[in-house]
Scaffold this motif. Structure first.
Motif, mmCIF file in Angstrom:
data_model
loop_
_atom_site.group_PDB
_atom_site.id
_atom_site.type_symbol
_atom_site.label_atom_id
_atom_site.label_comp_id
_atom_site.label_asym_id
_atom_site.label_seq_id
_atom_site.Cartn_x
_atom_site.Cartn_y
_atom_site.Cartn_z
ATOM 1 N N ARG A 91 46.155 79.107 66.994
ATOM 2 C CA ARG A 91 45.863 78.820 68.407
ATOM 3 C C ARG A 91 45.892 77.309 68.652
ATOM 4 N N GLU A 92 45.222 76.576 67.763
ATOM 5 C CA GLU A 92 45.136 75.127 67.930
ATOM 6 C C GLU A 92 46.535 74.493 67.907
ATOM 7 N N ALA A 93 47.355 74.907 66.933
ATOM 8 C CA ALA A 93 48.697 74.327 66.783
ATOM 9 C C ALA A 93 49.595 74.697 67.964
ATOM 10 N N VAL A 94 49.491 75.939 68.441
ATOM 11 C CA VAL A 94 50.338 76.372 69.557
ATOM 12 C C VAL A 94 49.928 75.630 70.836
ATOM 13 N N LEU A 95 48.616 75.527 71.100
ATOM 14 C CA LEU A 95 48.171 74.838 72.326
ATOM 15 C C LEU A 95 48.643 73.383 72.321
ATOM 16 N N ALA B 57 55.934 71.769 76.388
ATOM 17 C CA ALA B 57 57.031 72.699 76.091
ATOM 18 C C ALA B 57 57.559 73.381 77.346
ATOM 19 N N ASP B 58 58.865 73.665 77.321
ATOM 20 C CA ASP B 58 59.481 74.421 78.418
ATOM 21 C C ASP B 58 59.303 75.919 78.215
ATOM 22 N N ALA B 59 59.147 76.316 76.948
ATOM 23 C CA ALA B 59 58.966 77.751 76.659
ATOM 24 C C ALA B 59 58.178 77.918 75.370
ATOM 25 N N VAL B 60 57.396 78.986 75.320
ATOM 26 C CA VAL B 60 56.657 79.336 74.106
ATOM 27 C C VAL B 60 56.966 80.795 73.784
ATOM 28 N N VAL B 61 57.394 81.028 72.541
ATOM 29 C CA VAL B 61 57.682 82.402 72.116
ATOM 30 C C VAL B 61 56.717 82.766 70.995
ATOM 31 N N LEU C 162 33.504 92.669 61.772
ATOM 32 C CA LEU C 162 34.593 91.864 62.335
ATOM 33 C C LEU C 162 34.201 91.286 63.687
ATOM 34 N N VAL C 163 34.766 90.161 64.022
ATOM 35 C CA VAL C 163 34.613 89.607 65.384
ATOM 36 C C VAL C 163 36.018 89.369 65.951
ATOM 37 N N ARG C 164 36.091 89.262 67.266
ATOM 38 C CA ARG C 164 37.378 89.083 67.940
ATOM 39 C C ARG C 164 37.958 87.696 67.708
ATOM 40 N N ASN C 165 39.266 87.645 67.562
ATOM 41 C CA ASN C 165 39.975 86.361 67.552
ATOM 42 C C ASN C 165 40.390 86.034 68.982
ATOM 43 N N PRO C 166 40.650 84.784 69.272
ATOM 44 C CA PRO C 166 41.194 84.469 70.597
ATOM 45 C C PRO C 166 42.574 85.113 70.753
ATOM 46 N N ASP C 167 42.898 85.552 71.961
ATOM 47 C CA ASP C 167 44.246 86.076 72.233
ATOM 48 C C ASP C 167 45.079 84.900 72.753
ATOM 49 N N VAL C 168 45.880 84.338 71.885
ATOM 50 C CA VAL C 168 46.619 83.110 72.205
ATOM 51 C C VAL C 168 47.626 83.362 73.317
ATOM 52 N N LEU C 169 48.341 84.465 73.220
ATOM 53 C CA LEU C 169 49.379 84.769 74.218
ATOM 54 C C LEU C 169 48.761 84.893 75.610
ATOM 55 N N ALA C 170 47.653 85.645 75.716
ATOM 56 C CA ALA C 170 46.999 85.830 77.015
ATOM 57 C C ALA C 170 46.484 84.485 77.540
ATOM 58 N N GLU C 171 45.962 83.679 76.634
ATOM 59 C CA GLU C 171 45.374 82.392 77.035
ATOM 60 C C GLU C 171 46.438 81.428 77.566
ATOM 61 N N ILE C 172 47.547 81.280 76.831
ATOM 62 C CA ILE C 172 48.569 80.321 77.307
ATOM 63 C C ILE C 172 49.296 80.853 78.533
ATOM 64 N N SER C 173 49.327 82.191 78.707
ATOM 65 C CA SER C 173 49.971 82.749 79.901
ATOM 66 C C SER C 173 49.109 82.520 81.134
ATOM 67 N N ALA C 174 47.780 82.650 80.970
ATOM 68 C CA ALA C 174 46.864 82.505 82.109
ATOM 69 C C ALA C 174 46.721 81.039 82.506
ATOM 70 N N ASP C 175 46.833 80.152 81.517
ATOM 71 C CA ASP C 175 46.568 78.737 81.776
ATOM 72 C C ASP C 175 47.780 77.939 81.284
ATOM 73 N N GLY D 9 50.040 88.922 80.630
ATOM 74 C CA GLY D 9 50.419 87.984 81.689
ATOM 75 C C GLY D 9 51.602 87.091 81.346
ATOM 76 N N CYS D 10 52.401 87.480 80.333
ATOM 77 C CA CYS D 10 53.554 86.645 79.969
ATOM 78 C C CYS D 10 54.771 87.008 80.829
ATOM 79 N N ASP D 11 55.880 86.262 80.674
ATOM 80 C CA ASP D 11 57.081 86.499 81.498
ATOM 81 C C ASP D 11 57.991 87.542 80.885
ATOM 82 N N LEU D 12 58.042 87.545 79.557
ATOM 83 C CA LEU D 12 58.917 88.483 78.844
ATOM 84 C C LEU D 12 58.153 89.054 77.661
ATOM 85 N N LEU D 13 58.395 90.326 77.374
ATOM 86 C CA LEU D 13 57.785 90.924 76.187
ATOM 87 C C LEU D 13 58.875 91.662 75.408
#
Ligand code: CTP
Length: 404
Positions: free
Chosen positions: A261-265, A271-275, A306-319, A349-353
């Motif tokens: 998550r940290e590296a992707v953010l 970035a113009d696009a994140v896959v 277990l505990v939940r991990n952050p959902d990186v895809l949902a987070e970067i799509s929303a923000d 909330g992403c553009d393509l799946l």
């Protein structure tokens, strides 16, 4: 889906041995390859090598298996013809439409894209006769790869070396997926794209983790193809130690979902696009044991909370870090692939799946992939079974259209 049929023409130059590696790359990435050497090519590499490596019969003349009319059929059936090495003599024959052996006949009957990878001495390459032949072939739509500069047959150096098999393979791949224009296409120049690949590992103790079977190959194929199309690429690679860093890619190694998550953010900021091709663990162990967890004699094992991990895809799509940034997710599904895919696209909330059907022997670790790309605009792009590079090209086609 049938495998794409490729004819590998080999003409008589010392670089014929390098065509063996090209052949391997083609077969290993899911192509059915028919090798058609010229008579003089067989002085350099024998028929047994070509037939063993391709798994197909090999002939040089039109007089073998005449009832099958090979001089017409091989060219007609091909999805791609690549001649490597192409000698000055072969280029001259092709430019003038001569047909005195199986390869030159095949070149006349083929209606698919044709690639020539020339190799010869500098003087022969620079001779006006050769240059005019190359110009003729290019004018007719053939792709003629520029020879490399370097060591030639003897101690001499100059322009005329056969380009590296990996490079020729890359051109073949792009021409197969994008047509002859794809050979030079730098349509992603100026774009910065971020790709996540591999699978996260969530540690239980210093020696154990919860992980998944993602190999990272699809993410690497995305990175390689984007670089080939001119993009600047950051590859956030989770536990992909078996894969070599793709040339020209900025690789950021990570282990866990939180690190990913940290590296992707960070990389997504400009970035113009994140896959998001990585398989990110949804949960991690609630407690990490500093020392190795030991079994206790006769006692039942402790449950793992277990505990939940952050959902990186949902987070970067929303923000979104930038307006107009295109975000792509991947979904691995075992049942109701399209229905689950649509629901996931909306949830994330992403553009393509890109939706893959997975199972024990499907997709994970293999070199081929079959998918459907769902768009938030309601579009649906089916991608037939083929190399992971072919899927990657389609993803970038869809992304480029949305970025521009
Ligand atoms: N993903 C993510 N962060 C997570 C989990 C997944 O960014 N914590 C991303 C993956 O990189 C992928 C997409 O979300 O692009 C889909 O992941 P998947 O695990 O298939 O979807 P889930 O939301 O976990 O749904 P489920 O497990 O219920 O199928």
């Amino acid at each position: 889906m049938d495998k794409p049929e490729v004819v590998l023409g080999v003409s008589g130059g010392i670089a014929a041995y390098k065509a063996c590696e090209l052949l391997r790359r083609l077969t290993e990435s899911g192509h059915d390859v028919r090798v058609v050497p010229t008579g003089s090519a067989l002085h350099f590499v024998g028929e047994a090598t070509w037939s063993a490596l391709s798994g197909n019969p090999v002939s040089t003349e039109v007089w073998e298996s005449v009832h099958e009319v090979p001089h017409v059929r091989i060219g007609q059936a091909a999805d791609l013809v690549v001649v490597a090495p192409a000698t000055a003599d072969l280029l001259a024959k092709a430019a003038h439409g001569l047909a005195d052996d199986l390869l030159t006949n095949t070149l006349l009957t083929a209606r698919c894209p044709v690639i020539f990878a020339p190799a010869m001495h500098t003087e022969m390459w620079e001779h006006p006769a050769t240059q005019e032949n190359v110009a003729t072939l290019r004018r007719r739509g053939a792709v003629v790869i520029e020879p490399a500069v370097g060591r030639l047959t003897g101690v001499d150096t100059g322009k005329g070396r056969l380009p590296e098999p990996a490079e020729i393979f890359d051109v073949c791949r792009r021409v197969l997926t994008r047509g002859a224009a794809g050979a030079e296409g730098q349509d992603m120049a100026g774009l910065h794209v971020v790709v996540s690949a591999g699978g996260t590992r969530e540690p239980l103790d210093p020696v154990r983790f919860l992980g998944n079977r993602s190999s990272g190959k699809q993410g690497y194929a995305l990175a390689r193809t984007a670089v080939a199309r001119g993009a600047r690429v950051t590859l956030v690679a989770a536990n992909t130690t078996g894969l070599p860093d793709p040339a020209g890619v900025d690789v950021v190694p990570v282990g866990t979902a939180v690190q990913l998550r940290e590296a992707v953010l960070k990389a997504a900021a400009d970035a113009d696009a994140v896959v998001m091709a990585a398989a990110v663990a949804d949960f991690r162990p609630a407690h990490y044991a500093e020392g190795k967890i030991k079994k206790k004699d006769g006692a039942d094992p402790e449950p793992v909370a277990l505990v939940r991990n952050p959902d990186v895809l949902a987070e970067i799509s929303a923000d979104r870090a930038r307006s107009g940034q295109v975000i792509v997710g991947f979904a691995a599904e075992t049942d109701d692939v399209l229905v689950n895919g649509r629901a996931k696209l909306e949830r994330k909330g992403c553009d393509l799946l890109v939706v893959n059907e997975v199972g024990e022997r499907k997709t994970f670790g293999s070199d081929a992939n079959e998918a459907v790309v769902l768009g938030a605009d309601g579009s649906e792009t089916p991608v037939p079974l083929g190399p992971k590079e072919a899927l990657a090209e389609i993803v970038w086609d869809l992304v480029s259209r949305r970025v521009r």
